[in-house]
Design a protein around this motif. Structure first.
Motif, PDB file in Angstrom:
ATOM      1  N   GLU A  14     -23.596  -3.728  18.168  1.00 29.75           N
ATOM      2  CA  GLU A  14     -21.836  -4.728  18.279  1.00 29.75           C
ATOM      3  C   GLU A  14     -21.960  -5.636  17.598  1.00 29.75           C
ATOM      4  N   THR A  29     -13.558  -8.688  11.873  1.00 29.75           N
ATOM      5  CA  THR A  29     -13.586  -7.487  12.557  1.00 29.75           C
ATOM      6  C   THR A  29     -14.675  -6.514  13.053  1.00 29.75           C
ATOM      7  N   GLY A  31     -17.292  -4.751  16.133  1.00 28.92           N
ATOM      8  CA  GLY A  31     -17.030  -2.865  15.760  1.00 28.92           C
ATOM      9  C   GLY A  31     -18.473  -2.044  15.681  1.00 28.92           C
ATOM     10  N   LYS A  34     -23.330   1.614  11.935  1.00 36.21           N
ATOM     11  CA  LYS A  34     -22.944   3.330  11.867  1.00 36.21           C
ATOM     12  C   LYS A  34     -24.399   3.592  11.276  1.00 36.21           C
ATOM     13  N   ARG A  50     -22.329  -0.214   7.511  1.00 34.77           N
ATOM     14  CA  ARG A  50     -20.444   0.504   7.631  1.00 34.77           C
ATOM     15  C   ARG A  50     -20.654   0.684   8.900  1.00 34.77           C
ATOM     16  N   LEU A  51     -19.079   0.582   9.489  1.00 37.50           N
ATOM     17  CA  LEU A  51     -19.054   0.626  11.395  1.00 37.50           C
ATOM     18  C   LEU A  51     -19.286   2.187  11.774  1.00 37.50           C
ATOM     19  N   GLU A  52     -19.123   2.497  12.441  1.00 36.49           N
ATOM     20  CA  GLU A  52     -18.770   3.968  13.305  1.00 36.49           C
ATOM     21  C   GLU A  52     -17.123   4.626  12.831  1.00 36.49           C
ATOM     22  N   ASP A  53     -16.658   3.495  12.888  1.00 37.03           N
ATOM     23  CA  ASP A  53     -15.099   3.978  12.092  1.00 37.03           C
ATOM     24  C   ASP A  53     -14.893   3.593  11.166  1.00 37.03           C
ATOM     25  N   GLY A  54     -15.590   3.048  10.225  1.00 43.44           N
ATOM     26  CA  GLY A  54     -15.882   3.679   8.750  1.00 43.44           C
ATOM     27  C   GLY A  54     -15.476   2.749   7.954  1.00 43.44           C
ATOM     28  N   GLN A  55     -15.268   1.672   8.420  1.00 34.50           N
ATOM     29  CA  GLN A  55     -14.822  -0.130   7.557  1.00 34.50           C
ATOM     30  C   GLN A  55     -16.136  -0.781   7.075  1.00 34.50           C
TER      31      GLN A  55
END
Length: 64
Positions: A14, A29, A31, A34, A50-55
């Motif tokens: 995290e 932000t 997250g 990833k 890159r986060l799991e939500d794609g950001q």
């Protein structure tokens, strides 16, 4: 930790990141990592992830 060393950042961690569009405001932000996008062992402005939500953004702080 501050997220400048690649060894401290890994998938599933995290983190708080700053997106490119939020660099001026400093808006964070939160997250889960990833993918690590920075290949260098150290980056002065933070490791890019890159986060799991794609950001995509640079790590400011990690939460272990």
């Amino acid at each position: 930790m501050d997220g400048k060393n690649r060894k401290d950042v890994y998938p599933g961690l995290e983190v708080d990141i700053i997106l490119k569009k939020d660099q001026r405001s400093g808006k964070r932000t939160n997250g889960i990592v990833k993918d690590l996008l920075t290949s260098a062992a150290f980056h002065s402005r933070g490791i890019k992830v890159r986060l799991e939500d794609g950001q995509v953004g640079r790590v400011i702080e990690t939460f272990e």
